[in-house]
Motif scaffolding. Structure first.
Motif, PDB file in Angstrom:
ATOM      1  N   ARG A  16       0.848  -1.197   0.000  1.00 44.71           N
ATOM      2  CA  ARG A  16       0.000   0.000   0.000  1.00 44.71           C
ATOM      3  C   ARG A  16       0.879   1.240   0.000  1.00 44.71           C
ATOM      4  O   ARG A  16       2.014   1.212   0.438  1.00 44.71           O
ATOM      5  CB  ARG A  16      -0.892   0.007   1.236  1.00 44.71           C
ATOM      6  N   HIS A  17       0.317   2.327  -0.470  1.00 47.15           N
ATOM      7  CA  HIS A  17       1.049   3.591  -0.443  1.00 47.15           C
ATOM      8  C   HIS A  17       1.050   4.138   0.969  1.00 47.15           C
ATOM      9  O   HIS A  17       0.119   3.935   1.745  1.00 47.15           O
ATOM     10  CB  HIS A  17       0.412   4.612  -1.393  1.00 47.15           C
ATOM     11  N   SER A  18       2.106   4.859   1.291  1.00 48.17           N
ATOM     12  CA  SER A  18       2.183   5.447   2.631  1.00 48.17           C
ATOM     13  C   SER A  18       1.182   6.585   2.753  1.00 48.17           C
ATOM     14  O   SER A  18       0.804   7.218   1.768  1.00 48.17           O
ATOM     15  CB  SER A  18       3.593   5.961   2.902  1.00 48.17           C
ATOM     16  N   ALA A  19       0.739   6.828   3.975  1.00 46.65           N
ATOM     17  CA  ALA A  19      -0.266   7.861   4.226  1.00 46.65           C
ATOM     18  C   ALA A  19       0.314   9.234   3.919  1.00 46.65           C
ATOM     19  O   ALA A  19      -0.264  10.010   3.182  1.00 46.65           O
ATOM     20  CB  ALA A  19      -0.762   7.783   5.657  1.00 46.65           C
ATOM     21  N   GLY A  20       1.430   9.553   4.483  1.00 48.81           N
ATOM     22  CA  GLY A  20       2.167  10.780   4.209  1.00 48.81           C
ATOM     23  C   GLY A  20       1.338  12.029   4.090  1.00 48.81           C
ATOM     24  O   GLY A  20       0.433  12.277   4.859  1.00 48.81           O
ATOM     25  N   ARG A  21       1.661  12.830   3.090  1.00 49.84           N
ATOM     26  CA  ARG A  21       1.008  14.120   2.912  1.00 49.84           C
ATOM     27  C   ARG A  21      -0.427  13.978   2.438  1.00 49.84           C
ATOM     28  O   ARG A  21      -1.264  14.827   2.701  1.00 49.84           O
ATOM     29  CB  ARG A  21       1.788  14.972   1.928  1.00 49.84           C
ATOM     30  N   LEU A  22      -0.742  12.926   1.728  1.00 48.83           N
ATOM     31  CA  LEU A  22      -2.106  12.768   1.226  1.00 48.83           C
ATOM     32  C   LEU A  22      -3.093  12.604   2.366  1.00 48.83           C
ATOM     33  O   LEU A  22      -4.189  13.152   2.331  1.00 48.83           O
ATOM     34  CB  LEU A  22      -2.184  11.568   0.275  1.00 48.83           C
ATOM     35  N   ALA A  23      -2.706  11.871   3.401  1.00 49.07           N
ATOM     36  CA  ALA A  23      -3.602  11.696   4.548  1.00 49.07           C
ATOM     37  C   ALA A  23      -3.783  13.007   5.289  1.00 49.07           C
ATOM     38  O   ALA A  23      -4.882  13.339   5.725  1.00 49.07           O
ATOM     39  CB  ALA A  23      -3.056  10.629   5.483  1.00 49.07           C
ATOM     40  N   ALA A  24      -2.716  13.757   5.438  1.00 49.14           N
ATOM     41  CA  ALA A  24      -2.818  15.053   6.122  1.00 49.14           C
ATOM     42  C   ALA A  24      -3.693  15.999   5.320  1.00 49.14           C
ATOM     43  O   ALA A  24      -4.502  16.739   5.876  1.00 49.14           O
ATOM     44  CB  ALA A  24      -1.430  15.646   6.330  1.00 49.14           C
ATOM     45  N   ARG A  25      -3.553  15.957   4.018  1.00 49.66           N
ATOM     46  CA  ARG A  25      -4.352  16.838   3.166  1.00 49.66           C
ATOM     47  C   ARG A  25      -5.830  16.480   3.247  1.00 49.66           C
ATOM     48  O   ARG A  25      -6.684  17.349   3.336  1.00 49.66           O
ATOM     49  CB  ARG A  25      -3.856  16.749   1.730  1.00 49.66           C
ATOM     50  N   SER A  26      -6.145  15.186   3.252  1.00 49.54           N
ATOM     51  CA  SER A  26      -7.548  14.797   3.327  1.00 49.54           C
ATOM     52  C   SER A  26      -8.124  15.088   4.709  1.00 49.54           C
ATOM     53  O   SER A  26      -9.288  15.442   4.838  1.00 49.54           O
ATOM     54  CB  SER A  26      -7.720  13.326   2.978  1.00 49.54           C
ATOM     55  N   ALA A  27      -7.302  14.957   5.762  1.00 53.76           N
ATOM     56  CA  ALA A  27      -7.780  15.280   7.108  1.00 53.76           C
ATOM     57  C   ALA A  27      -8.084  16.774   7.226  1.00 53.76           C
ATOM     58  O   ALA A  27      -9.083  17.166   7.825  1.00 53.76           O
ATOM     59  CB  ALA A  27      -6.753  14.864   8.150  1.00 53.76           C
ATOM     60  N   LEU A  28      -7.228  17.599   6.644  1.00 52.66           N
ATOM     61  CA  LEU A  28      -7.476  19.048   6.676  1.00 52.66           C
ATOM     62  C   LEU A  28      -8.721  19.414   5.873  1.00 52.66           C
ATOM     63  O   LEU A  28      -9.510  20.257   6.294  1.00 52.66           O
ATOM     64  CB  LEU A  28      -6.263  19.808   6.139  1.00 52.66           C
ATOM     65  N   SER A  29      -8.895  18.780   4.732  1.00 49.50           N
ATOM     66  CA  SER A  29     -10.080  19.104   3.929  1.00 49.50           C
ATOM     67  C   SER A  29     -11.352  18.652   4.639  1.00 49.50           C
ATOM     68  O   SER A  29     -12.366  19.335   4.582  1.00 49.50           O
ATOM     69  CB  SER A  29      -9.981  18.477   2.541  1.00 49.50           C
ATOM     70  N   ARG A  30     -11.298  17.503   5.322  1.00 48.93           N
ATOM     71  CA  ARG A  30     -12.460  17.080   6.106  1.00 48.93           C
ATOM     72  C   ARG A  30     -12.737  18.055   7.237  1.00 48.93           C
ATOM     73  O   ARG A  30     -13.890  18.372   7.539  1.00 48.93           O
ATOM     74  CB  ARG A  30     -12.226  15.687   6.694  1.00 48.93           C
ATOM     75  N   PHE A  31     -11.676  18.552   7.865  1.00 41.89           N
ATOM     76  CA  PHE A  31     -11.845  19.504   8.970  1.00 41.89           C
ATOM     77  C   PHE A  31     -12.502  20.784   8.485  1.00 41.89           C
ATOM     78  O   PHE A  31     -13.414  21.311   9.119  1.00 41.89           O
ATOM     79  CB  PHE A  31     -10.483  19.821   9.595  1.00 41.89           C
ATOM     80  N   TRP A  32     -12.081  21.312   7.342  1.00 39.82           N
ATOM     81  CA  TRP A  32     -12.644  22.566   6.834  1.00 39.82           C
ATOM     82  C   TRP A  32     -14.077  22.391   6.361  1.00 39.82           C
ATOM     83  O   TRP A  32     -14.874  23.312   6.410  1.00 39.82           O
ATOM     84  CB  TRP A  32     -11.787  23.137   5.711  1.00 39.82           C
ATOM     85  N   ARG A  33     -14.421  21.185   5.879  1.00 48.58           N
ATOM     86  CA  ARG A  33     -15.782  20.941   5.417  1.00 48.58           C
ATOM     87  C   ARG A  33     -16.741  20.624   6.560  1.00 48.58           C
ATOM     88  O   ARG A  33     -17.954  20.715   6.401  1.00 48.58           O
ATOM     89  CB  ARG A  33     -15.804  19.799   4.414  1.00 48.58           C
ATOM     90  N   ASP A  34     -16.210  20.252   7.719  1.00 46.81           N
ATOM     91  CA  ASP A  34     -17.058  19.864   8.853  1.00 46.81           C
ATOM     92  C   ASP A  34     -17.709  21.108   9.445  1.00 46.81           C
ATOM     93  O   ASP A  34     -17.030  22.046   9.841  1.00 46.81           O
ATOM     94  CB  ASP A  34     -16.210  19.159   9.906  1.00 46.81           C
ATOM     95  N   ASP A  35     -19.041  21.117   9.505  1.00 48.92           N
ATOM     96  CA  ASP A  35     -19.749  22.257  10.076  1.00 48.92           C
ATOM     97  C   ASP A  35     -20.621  21.845  11.252  1.00 48.92           C
ATOM     98  O   ASP A  35     -21.617  22.492  11.562  1.00 48.92           O
ATOM     99  CB  ASP A  35     -20.581  22.972   9.015  1.00 48.92           C
ATOM    100  N   SER A  36     -20.239  20.777  11.944  1.00 44.15           N
ATOM    101  CA  SER A  36     -21.066  20.291  13.044  1.00 44.15           C
ATOM    102  C   SER A  36     -21.070  21.251  14.232  1.00 44.15           C
ATOM    103  O   SER A  36     -22.041  21.316  14.965  1.00 44.15           O
ATOM    104  CB  SER A  36     -20.587  18.910  13.498  1.00 44.15           C
ATOM    105  N   GLY A  37     -20.020  22.011  14.448  1.00 44.53           N
ATOM    106  CA  GLY A  37     -19.980  22.946  15.565  1.00 44.53           C
ATOM    107  C   GLY A  37     -20.541  24.315  15.230  1.00 44.53           C
ATOM    108  O   GLY A  37     -20.680  25.168  16.108  1.00 44.53           O
ATOM    109  N   ALA A  38     -20.873  24.548  13.986  1.00 42.32           N
ATOM    110  CA  ALA A  38     -21.351  25.867  13.567  1.00 42.32           C
ATOM    111  C   ALA A  38     -22.677  26.215  14.235  1.00 42.32           C
ATOM    112  O   ALA A  38     -22.899  27.368  14.605  1.00 42.32           O
ATOM    113  CB  ALA A  38     -21.497  25.920  12.053  1.00 42.32           C
TER     114      ALA A  38
END
Length: 79
Positions: A16-38
């Motif tokens: 499998r490919h390593s998580a590396g920067r792609l995982a961090a990028r997807s985690a950040l994009s999920r964080f910015w799209r999350d509006d549960s606390g709004a």
């Protein structure tokens, strides 16, 4: 010799490919799209605005209320 192909990241032992920067990028994009606390933030802002309006109203009428209570106090002690 064969052609060299470009890889996205180093693979681990399982292939499998390593998580590396792609995982961090997807985690950040999920964080910015999350509006549960709004909703909670919006509710907090509305409660603060109502409390501010109540405090402003009470401070505006406090002088007149003091006069009313003084009249009542004078009338009660006079009888």
């Amino acid at each position: 010799m064969g052609e060299a192909r470009q890889t996205r990241g180093l693979s681990d032992a399982a292939g499998r490919h390593s998580a590396g920067r792609l995982a961090a990028r997807s985690a950040l994009s999920r964080f910015w799209r999350d509006d549960s606390g709004a909703t909670a933030v919006e509710l907090g802002i509305m409660v603060a605005m109502v409390a501010l309006a109540v405090v402003a109203t009470m401070s505006a009428f406090s002088g007149g209320m003091n006069k009313v209570f003084d009249k009542i106090s004078t009338a009660v002690t006079g009888t």
